[in-house]
Write a protein that holds these residues in place. Structure first.
Motif, mmCIF file in Angstrom:
data_model
loop_
_atom_site.group_PDB
_atom_site.id
_atom_site.type_symbol
_atom_site.label_atom_id
_atom_site.label_comp_id
_atom_site.label_asym_id
_atom_site.label_seq_id
_atom_site.Cartn_x
_atom_site.Cartn_y
_atom_site.Cartn_z
ATOM 1 N N ARG A 150 7.565 1.587 1.257
ATOM 2 C CA ARG A 150 8.366 2.540 2.050
ATOM 3 C C ARG A 150 8.463 2.131 3.521
ATOM 4 O O ARG A 150 9.012 2.866 4.324
ATOM 5 C CB ARG A 150 7.752 3.938 1.948
ATOM 6 C CG ARG A 150 7.853 4.516 0.549
ATOM 7 C CD ARG A 150 7.243 5.906 0.480
ATOM 8 N NE ARG A 150 7.123 6.322 -0.891
ATOM 9 C CZ ARG A 150 6.091 6.055 -1.679
ATOM 10 N NH1 ARG A 150 5.072 5.373 -1.208
ATOM 11 N NH2 ARG A 150 6.070 6.444 -2.932
ATOM 12 N N GLY A 151 7.853 1.027 3.883
ATOM 13 C CA GLY A 151 7.946 0.560 5.259
ATOM 14 C C GLY A 151 7.118 1.387 6.220
ATOM 15 O O GLY A 151 7.460 1.512 7.391
ATOM 16 N N GLN A 152 6.012 1.949 5.757
ATOM 17 C CA GLN A 152 5.247 2.858 6.617
ATOM 18 C C GLN A 152 3.853 2.360 6.973
ATOM 19 O O GLN A 152 3.228 2.894 7.872
ATOM 20 C CB GLN A 152 5.105 4.221 5.911
ATOM 21 C CG GLN A 152 6.428 4.916 5.721
ATOM 22 C CD GLN A 152 6.332 6.062 4.729
ATOM 23 O OE1 GLN A 152 5.320 6.234 4.059
ATOM 24 N NE2 GLN A 152 7.398 6.823 4.630
ATOM 25 N N CYS A 153 3.334 1.377 6.240
ATOM 26 C CA CYS A 153 1.894 1.117 6.377
ATOM 27 C C CYS A 153 1.532 -0.225 7.005
ATOM 28 O O CYS A 153 0.372 -0.438 7.334
ATOM 29 C CB CYS A 153 1.236 1.216 5.014
ATOM 30 S SG CYS A 153 1.685 -0.154 3.936
ATOM 31 N N ARG A 154 2.437 -1.168 7.098
ATOM 32 C CA ARG A 154 2.187 -2.505 7.632
ATOM 33 C C ARG A 154 1.382 -3.383 6.685
ATOM 34 O O ARG A 154 1.090 -4.533 6.983
ATOM 35 C CB ARG A 154 1.411 -2.462 8.957
ATOM 36 C CG ARG A 154 2.039 -1.729 10.081
ATOM 37 C CD ARG A 154 1.060 -1.492 11.239
ATOM 38 N NE ARG A 154 0.306 -2.677 11.585
ATOM 39 C CZ ARG A 154 0.689 -3.586 12.466
ATOM 40 N NH1 ARG A 154 1.829 -3.409 13.099
ATOM 41 N NH2 ARG A 154 -0.043 -4.627 12.725
ATOM 42 N N GLY A 155 0.954 -2.810 5.541
ATOM 43 C CA GLY A 155 0.028 -3.548 4.670
ATOM 44 C C GLY A 155 0.630 -4.801 4.061
ATOM 45 O O GLY A 155 -0.093 -5.664 3.576
ATOM 46 N N CYS A 156 1.949 -4.921 4.037
ATOM 47 C CA CYS A 156 2.591 -6.045 3.347
ATOM 48 C C CYS A 156 3.079 -7.107 4.322
ATOM 49 O O CYS A 156 3.966 -7.892 4.004
ATOM 50 C CB CYS A 156 3.765 -5.511 2.531
ATOM 51 S SG CYS A 156 5.029 -4.774 3.580
ATOM 52 N N ARG A 157 2.489 -7.126 5.532
ATOM 53 C CA ARG A 157 2.981 -8.053 6.565
ATOM 54 C C ARG A 157 2.902 -9.509 6.137
ATOM 55 O O ARG A 157 1.929 -9.938 5.531
ATOM 56 C CB ARG A 157 2.156 -7.900 7.848
ATOM 57 C CG ARG A 157 2.632 -6.808 8.764
ATOM 58 C CD ARG A 157 1.718 -6.704 9.958
ATOM 59 N NE ARG A 157 0.320 -6.668 9.527
ATOM 60 C CZ ARG A 157 -0.691 -7.051 10.277
ATOM 61 N NH1 ARG A 157 -0.471 -7.508 11.487
ATOM 62 N NH2 ARG A 157 -1.924 -6.975 9.830
ATOM 63 N N PRO B 224 0.795 -1.233 0.000
ATOM 64 C CA PRO B 224 0.000 0.000 0.000
ATOM 65 C C PRO B 224 0.822 1.274 0.000
ATOM 66 O O PRO B 224 0.441 2.252 -0.640
ATOM 67 C CB PRO B 224 -0.842 -0.123 1.268
ATOM 68 C CG PRO B 224 -0.932 -1.600 1.522
ATOM 69 C CD PRO B 224 0.370 -2.162 1.052
ATOM 70 N N CYS B 225 1.951 1.331 0.719
ATOM 71 C CA CYS B 225 2.713 2.589 0.755
ATOM 72 C C CYS B 225 3.836 2.570 -0.275
ATOM 73 O O CYS B 225 4.744 3.403 -0.222
ATOM 74 C CB CYS B 225 3.243 2.872 2.150
ATOM 75 S SG CYS B 225 4.545 1.750 2.669
ATOM 76 N N GLY B 226 3.768 1.622 -1.211
ATOM 77 C CA GLY B 226 4.781 1.570 -2.258
ATOM 78 C C GLY B 226 6.099 1.004 -1.754
ATOM 79 O O GLY B 226 7.151 1.245 -2.344
ATOM 80 N N SER C 143 7.217 -7.393 4.363
ATOM 81 C CA SER C 143 7.879 -8.073 3.243
ATOM 82 C C SER C 143 8.577 -7.083 2.307
ATOM 83 O O SER C 143 9.533 -7.437 1.630
ATOM 84 C CB SER C 143 6.890 -8.951 2.477
ATOM 85 O OG SER C 143 5.834 -8.185 1.966
ATOM 86 N N CYS C 144 8.119 -5.812 2.308
ATOM 87 C CA CYS C 144 8.762 -4.844 1.414
ATOM 88 C C CYS C 144 10.192 -4.524 1.855
ATOM 89 O O CYS C 144 10.962 -3.949 1.098
ATOM 90 C CB CYS C 144 7.946 -3.559 1.322
ATOM 91 S SG CYS C 144 7.898 -2.606 2.844
ATOM 92 N N GLN C 145 10.541 -4.915 3.092
ATOM 93 C CA GLN C 145 11.867 -4.582 3.628
ATOM 94 C C GLN C 145 12.805 -5.791 3.638
ATOM 95 O O GLN C 145 13.911 -5.689 4.156
ATOM 96 C CB GLN C 145 11.722 -4.058 5.061
ATOM 97 C CG GLN C 145 10.795 -2.856 5.201
ATOM 98 C CD GLN C 145 11.349 -1.621 4.538
ATOM 99 O OE1 GLN C 145 12.495 -1.257 4.752
ATOM 100 N NE2 GLN C 145 10.555 -0.987 3.699
#
Ligand code: FES
Length: 519
Positions: free
Chosen positions: A40-47, A36-38, A77-79
Motif C-alpha cells: 500500500r506504499g505506507q511502510c517503507r519495508g520494501c525499499r 509489510p503493508c501489503g 518496490s511495491c509502487q
C-alpha cells in the motif's frame, strides 16, 4: 524496443529477464523482499535502491521517502514496474529459514509422512520415513501470501475488505502443493532403481500416507477456507478452531496416494495450531512441573501449564522483534546487525554474513537497547540520551527514538502477557521449571539482553531456546494416529484460552511494563 527487460539484483548477483511493465512486487518477492503493508506504499519495508537504470517516483513514494533518499535512488518496490533495464540493490534479501533436526521418541509407523510449518512469513515442508523417523527431504520458502501483507492483520484486512479471501486460500494451497511435489521429486529414490549407496530405503510416491500442517489461527482459517472476518474486530474470537481434515485432491493436489491432510486445531483467539504443536514438542501436556512456552513474534503466543491444566493467550507485540517498522530494521539476513555488545565504553557489533552493516534485525535491536541502558544512552523511561537524534550502532546503522518506543511496546505486550497468564494459573516465576522460547527470534535473541530490557524476568538458566517447536510438534503428530480421537480432546479440555484484551488488568500491567528495568 524489446518486450523484455533485464534486471540485475545485488548483492545476490541474480540476472533476470522479465516482460516489460511487470510490477516489481511480482518479481522481488521470490528473492526475499517483503511487503509489510501489503504493497500500500505506507511502510517503507520494501525499499530498494536503483544503482543503474531508473524507476519512476510516484506521489505515494514522495510522501514516504525523504528527498535525500529519493536522490540516492531509493524507491518503494511495491509502487514500481520494470520499464527498462536496471540494476537494483535490495535492502532485504535471502534469509535462512529455521527448520528442525531434533531427535524425538516415537512409535514407528508405516509409509511416508509430511510435516508442514506454515508460518506467516515462512513455510517449511519436511518429508519423513515413518518407520525410522528419518527426515528424507526438506523444502523451505517464503509464504506466498506475504505479497498481500507481511503480518496476519494485513492479510485479514486484505481478505475481508479487499475481497481477497479466495486469493489467499488459492495462493497458499497452490504453494504448499508445489512444495510437496518438489520435496517428493527430490527426495525419493525410484523403487525400481538399485538401492542407493547410503542405505536409504527406496520409496514410491504412493507410500505417502499423511500430511500434518500447523500454523497460527489466521493462517489456519485462510488455508482451510474459513472466513477470518471475526478475527478483524473485538473480541477477536475465531469462527472455527477445530481440526480440519481433507483428502489431498480436495485441495487440488494431484498426489497418487491421495493422502489425508490434517490442519491441527487452534487453541482460541490468536493462539493457533503452531502453539499446540509447540506444546507437543516440549511435552507440556505430560509435564508434572509448571513450564512455559512463548513465541516472540508479531503476535506473541504464551502458554503456561502442566499435565493437569494449561492457560494460553496471545498479545499483539507489533513487528519490532522482526526488525519491521524500525528505521533501519530488516529481517535476520545478510547485512543485519544481529549482536551488539559493550566494548571499552563503545560498541562491538556482529553482522550476518560478516559484511558491511546495512540494517538491524530484532536480536540486534534488543541487544542495542540493553547495551544502551547499561551505557546510559537509553533512559529507563525509553528516552534516548545521545549526541544527535540517533543512537549510532555501527555506521550507518542507527536507532531512532521511535525505534525505542516500538521495542518498548513489543516488550511490554509480551511481559504483561506472561505476568497475567502466570497470575491466572496461580504460579510464580520461582515455580516455573523452564521457559521455552519458540521460533527463530527465540532461538537467536540473547537471554541476557532479554532479561536486561525486562522482556523476560526468569533466571537465565531457566530460559531455553527451543527452535522450531511448531515443525517438531507437527512431526510428532505424524506418529500418533489416534491423536485426533484421544490426545487432542484431552489437551483441549485442560486448556483455557485467556483473552488479554478483555482482562481488566491488562492495560495497567502493559503500561507498567513499558518502563525498562534500572540497572
Ligand atoms: S511500502 Fe511497499 S510494502 Fe509497504
Amino acid at each position: 524496443m524489446t518486450d523484455e527487460v533485464r534486471i540485475e539484483l545485488q548483492p545476490l548477483g541474480e540476472h533476470l529477464k522479465v516482460p516489460r511493465g511487470t510490477p516489481l512486487r511480482e518479481i522481488l518477492f521470490d528473492y526475499g523482499v517483503e511487503f509489510p503493508c501489503g504493497g500500500r506504499g505506507q511502510c517503507r519495508g520494501c525499499r530498494i535502491r536503483v544503482a543503474e537504470g531508473s524507476l519512476e517516483v510516484t506521489p505515494p513514494q514522495r510522501q514516504v521517502l525523504r528527498p535525500q533518499e529519493i536522490e540516492e535512488g531509493w524507491r518503494l518496490s511495491c509502487q514500481c514496474r520494470a520499464e527498462g533495464d536496471m540494476r537494483l540493490e535490495m535492502a532485504q534479501w535471502k534469509a535462512d529459514i529455521l527448520v528442525d533436526d531434533s531427535l524425538f521418541e516415537f512409535s514407528p509407523g508405516k509409509g511416508l509422512g509430511i510435516a508442514i510449518d506454515l508460518g506467516t512469513t515462512t513455510v517449511v515442508v519436511q518429508l519423513l520415513d515413518l518407520e525410522t523417523g528419518r527426515v528424507l527431504g526438506v523444502r523451505t520458502a517464503l509464504n506466498a501470501q506475504a505479497r498481500h501483507g507481511a503480518d496476519v492483520m494485513s492479510r485479514v484486512e486484505f481478505a475481508v475488505s479487499g475481497g481477497g479471501r479466495k486469493t489467499l486460500t488459492d495462493v497458499i494451497r497452490h504453494q504448499i502443493g508445489t512444495l510437496i511435489r518438489q520435496v517428493l521429486a527430490h527426495s525419493l529414490v525410484p523403487i525400481d532403481d538399485k538401492a542407493p549407496d547410503n542405505g536409504a530405503a527406496a520409496w514410491r510416491e504412493s507410500d505417502l500416507t499423511q500430511i500434518v500442517i500447523v500454523g497460527n489461527t489466521v493462517i489456519h482459517h485462510l488455508f482451510c477456507g474459513i472466513d477470518p472476518e471475526p478475527l478483524s474486530h473485538y473480541p477477536f474470537e475465531p469462527m472455527e478452531i477445530g481440526l480440519y481434515k481433507f483428502q489431498a485432491r480436495e485441495l487440488g493436489w494431484d498426489l497418487e496416494s491421495n493422502p489425508v491432510v490434517r490442519f491441527l486445531p487452534c487453541l482460541g483467539g490468536f493462539v493457533g495450531a503452531d502453539t499446540l504443536a509447540g506444546i507437543l514438542a516440549i511435552r507440556m501436556h505430560e509435564s508434572r512441573d509448571l513450564v512455559g512456552l512463548v513465541d516472540l513474534g508479531t503476535n506473541g503466543e504464551i502458554v503456561f501449564g502442566n499435565s493437569e491444566r494449561m492457560i494460553c493467550a496471545s498479545t499483539a507485540a507489533g513487528p519490532a522483534f522482526e526488525g519491521a517498522r524500525i528505521w533501519m530494521g530488516m529481517r535476520a539476513a545478510t547485512g543485519a546487525v544481529y549482536q551488539v555488545q559493550a566494548s571499552n565504553g563503545g560498541l562491538h557489533c556482529s553482522v550476518l554474513g560478516n559484511t558491511e552493516p546495512r540494517g538491524i534485525c530484532g536480536s540486534g535491536l534488543v541487544d542495542a537497547i540493553a547495551v544502551g541502558l547499561d551505557l546510559g544512552r537509553v533512559a529507563p523511561g525509553g528516552k534516548l540520551n545521545c549526541e544527535g537524534e540517533h543512537f549510532v550502532i555501527a555506521d550507518p546503522v542507527a536507532i531512532s527514538q521511535t525505534d525505542v518506543r516500538q521495542l518498548q511496546l513489543a516488550k511490554a505486550a509480551i511481559a504483561a502477557g506472561i505476568k497475567l497468564v502466570l497470575e491466572r494459573i496461580g504460579g510464580t516465576h520461582d515455580q516455573v521449571k523452564a521457559l521455552y522460547l519458540a521460533g527463530a527470534f527465540g532461538n537467536y535473541i540473547s537471554r541476557e539482553s532479554a532479561r536486561r530490557i525486562g522482556l523476560i524476568e526468569f533466571p537465565i538458566d531457566k530460559v531455553r531456546p527451543a527452535g522450531n517447536t511448531a515443525l517438531l510438534g507437527a512431526k510428532m503428530a505424524l506418529f500418533q494416529p489416534d491423536i485426533d480421537g484421544e490426545l487432542f480432546p484431552r489437551i483441549l479440555e485442560r486448556m483455557e484460552h485467556m483473552s488479554l484484551s478483555a482482562d481488566p488488568h491488562f492495560m495497567d500491567t502493559y503500561v507498567e511494563e513499558m518502563v525498562f528495568p534500572r540497572g
